[in-house]
Write an enzyme that holds these catalytic residues in place. Structure first.
Site, PDB file in Angstrom:
ATOM      1  N   LYS A  18      81.604 -14.735 -58.449  1.00 42.30           N
ATOM      2  CA  LYS A  18      81.056 -13.905 -57.367  1.00 42.30           C
ATOM      3  C   LYS A  18      81.172 -14.632 -56.029  1.00 42.30           C
ATOM      4  O   LYS A  18      80.248 -14.632 -55.221  1.00 42.30           O
ATOM      5  CB  LYS A  18      79.587 -13.546 -57.635  1.00 42.30           C
ATOM      6  CG  LYS A  18      79.369 -12.768 -58.908  1.00 42.30           C
ATOM      7  CD  LYS A  18      77.901 -12.529 -59.143  1.00 42.30           C
ATOM      8  CE  LYS A  18      77.678 -11.829 -60.488  1.00 42.30           C
ATOM      9  NZ  LYS A  18      76.237 -11.660 -60.774  1.00 42.30           N
ATOM     10  N   HIS A  31      68.607 -15.611 -48.673  1.00 40.13           N
ATOM     11  CA  HIS A  31      68.308 -14.671 -47.585  1.00 40.13           C
ATOM     12  C   HIS A  31      67.713 -15.405 -46.376  1.00 40.13           C
ATOM     13  O   HIS A  31      66.626 -15.061 -45.885  1.00 40.13           O
ATOM     14  CB  HIS A  31      67.357 -13.561 -48.068  1.00 40.13           C
ATOM     15  CG  HIS A  31      68.023 -12.553 -48.950  1.00 40.13           C
ATOM     16  ND1 HIS A  31      68.876 -11.589 -48.462  1.00 40.13           N
ATOM     17  CD2 HIS A  31      67.968 -12.371 -50.290  1.00 40.13           C
ATOM     18  CE1 HIS A  31      69.317 -10.846 -49.468  1.00 40.13           C
ATOM     19  NE2 HIS A  31      68.782 -11.297 -50.593  1.00 40.13           N
ATOM     20  N   SER A  64      62.564   0.610 -50.874  1.00 41.91           N
ATOM     21  CA  SER A  64      63.635   0.039 -51.671  1.00 41.91           C
ATOM     22  C   SER A  64      63.260  -1.361 -52.149  1.00 41.91           C
ATOM     23  O   SER A  64      63.516  -1.733 -53.297  1.00 41.91           O
ATOM     24  CB  SER A  64      64.926  -0.014 -50.850  1.00 41.91           C
ATOM     25  OG  SER A  64      66.000  -0.490 -51.631  1.00 41.91           O
ATOM     26  N   GLN A 107      78.909   7.050 -46.363  1.00 44.07           N
ATOM     27  CA  GLN A 107      77.510   7.330 -46.055  1.00 44.07           C
ATOM     28  C   GLN A 107      76.825   8.003 -47.229  1.00 44.07           C
ATOM     29  O   GLN A 107      77.264   9.052 -47.694  1.00 44.07           O
ATOM     30  CB  GLN A 107      77.424   8.250 -44.833  1.00 44.07           C
ATOM     31  CG  GLN A 107      76.016   8.523 -44.348  1.00 44.07           C
ATOM     32  CD  GLN A 107      75.452   7.323 -43.588  1.00 44.07           C
ATOM     33  OE1 GLN A 107      76.066   6.839 -42.658  1.00 44.07           O
ATOM     34  NE2 GLN A 107      74.295   6.851 -44.024  1.00 44.07           N
TER      35      GLN A 107
END
Length: 435
Positions: free
Chosen positions: A152, A179, A220, A346
């Protein structure tokens, strides 16, 4: 005293060498003259100084008197640092990369052959995973990134050397922490690249990021955490140290928060999901790092964080909005003079959208209150994005053709779509370095 003696002259000492004999009335006038002259001199100097400043500001050329582009923010912010309580630290005031003003020139080009580096600030649940794949898989380059699916990871080298031009999750891994936010990246990227490439190089850095509508992003993240995600590998690095457990306390006990209800998720006062986008884009040193963003949060610190996030976002070379994929793609391509070989897709219907539709008005109101800073930041970003889009559109003589054929550089098989809620590449806990 005899009357005739009162009419005599008065001897006045003028200096140590001689004296003048003056009538007493003339003596008083003589004594006032120095003060009057002093006032006139002072007034003349003040008027001369004022005239000089006005003339200097009017005639001084821009290239001499104007602030450098790094000292200016192209767009006016709702709150400036001057209005914020506390004084910003000098090192966090410096612009870490090239600003949007600096790249918005006809002769600008992101130079893959030199030492230009694109730094992707990946905020959770904004579509960054898919956008990161676009960067390493879909850009039309002379030397495309070489991706190794098993690891990855992609090697994104320059055309004529093995130097890295992209600092992101899929090209370098989480070198500055899982992050990593603005505060972490700006203190880390240069040193990590020097260490990786074995030498100190003078580079130009271009910071980029994505934002998402805050309520949808929050839901989310809630769903992701409910499935077992923790992001325990995040360092929360600020001013040379990692945040302590007291500054960033956990919201749960055990390995994860799997199965958490939305009520419990929203009830944790130091949940990092709250206003995540504002916090990750701000200079946290301005509010005492995590000590002033979670446990000791105040109205003043909120104002400083929001102002800082707006400033940093406006000064970034590029940012996109998840809800406006086509506009985001066009702005990126025109800003960097690079082309994607596929169109961004989208997705108007998402799992988070379905979750939102099932919430009560009270629940929605609560989530909006928890993310009030992000909501204001997003409105600022949306206005700024459309302003940039219109500017680029006016400059593009082939806009109509480009808009109709966005992403049609060359025939390619497959499209890397933006799937906002896909977590196939997001492990529950990820390593912070070298992965």
């Amino acid at each position: 005293m005899h009357p005739t003696e009162m009419q005599k002259s008065v001897s006045v000492q003028v200096d140590s060498d001689f004296a003048l004999l003056l009538p007493s009335g003339a003596y008083e006038i003589k004594k006032m003259e120095p003060r009057s002259k002093l006032r006139k001199v002072i007034l003349f100097c003040l008027l001369l100084s004022l005239f000089g400043m006005v003339a200097f500001g009017y005639f001084c050329p821009d290239q001499v008197c104007a602030l450098s582009p790094r000292d200016r923010v192209s767009e006016s912010l709702a709150l400036s640092y001057a209005e914020a309580p506390g004084r910003p630290l000098p090192d966090v005031m410096a612009q870490p990369g090239l600003s949007y003003d600096e790249v918005l020139h006809d002769d600008f080009r992101f130079d893959l052959n030199a030492h230009d580096v694109m730094v992707f600030l990946h905020i959770q649940k904004t579509g960054g995973t898919s956008f990161g794949r676009h960067l390493v898989m879909d850009l039309d380059l002379k030397r495309p990134c070489n991706c190794q699916r098993a690891r990855k990871r992609c090697h994104c080298f320059r055309p004529h050397s093995n130097e890295i031009w992209l600092f992101s999750r899929y090209s370098t891994g989480w070198k500055c922490g899982l992050h990593a936010d603005f505060t972490e990246l700006t203190a880390c990227v240069g040193g990590e690249l020097d260490r990786h490439e074995g030498s100190a190089v003078h580079r130009r850095y271009f910071y980029i990021t994505l934002l998402r509508e805050p309520v949808a992003r929050y839901l989310s993240e809630y769903r992701h955490v409910k499935r077992g995600a923790t992001w325990k590998g995040s360092r929360h690095w600020c001013q040379g140290r990692t945040a302590t457990a007291g500054e960033v306390p956990p919201c749960y006990t055990g390995e994860s928060w799997r199965g958490v209800t939305l009520e419990d998720f929203a009830s944790c006062p130091w949940n990092l999901a709250n206003n995540r986008q504002t916090r990750m884009l701000a200079d946290l040193a301005l509010v005492g790092c995590y000590n002033g963003t979670l446990r000791h949060r105040s109205a003043d610190s909120d104002r400083v964080l929001l102002a800082s996030a707006k400033r940093n976002l406006a000064a970034m070379a590029y940012f996109g909005l998840t809800e406006f994929q086509k506009i985001s793609q066009y702005v990126f391509e025109e800003t960097f003079n690079l082309r994607f070989a596929v169109p961004f897709t989208q997705h108007n219907a998402t799992v988070s959208g379905a979750t939102l539709a099932a919430l009560s008005p009270a629940q929605v109101t609560r989530i909006r209150r928890l993310n009030s800073l992000d909501l204001e930041l997003y409105e600022f970003a949306k206005n700024l994005m459309f302003k940039r889009f219109e500017t680029l559109k006016k400059r593009d003589s082939d806009f109509e053709f480009r808009w109709r054929h966005l992403g049609e550089v060359a025939p390619r098989s497959g499209v890397t779509e933006f799937d906002w809620d896909s977590n196939l590449e997001d492990a529950t806990t990820e390593k912070t370095r070298g992965k």
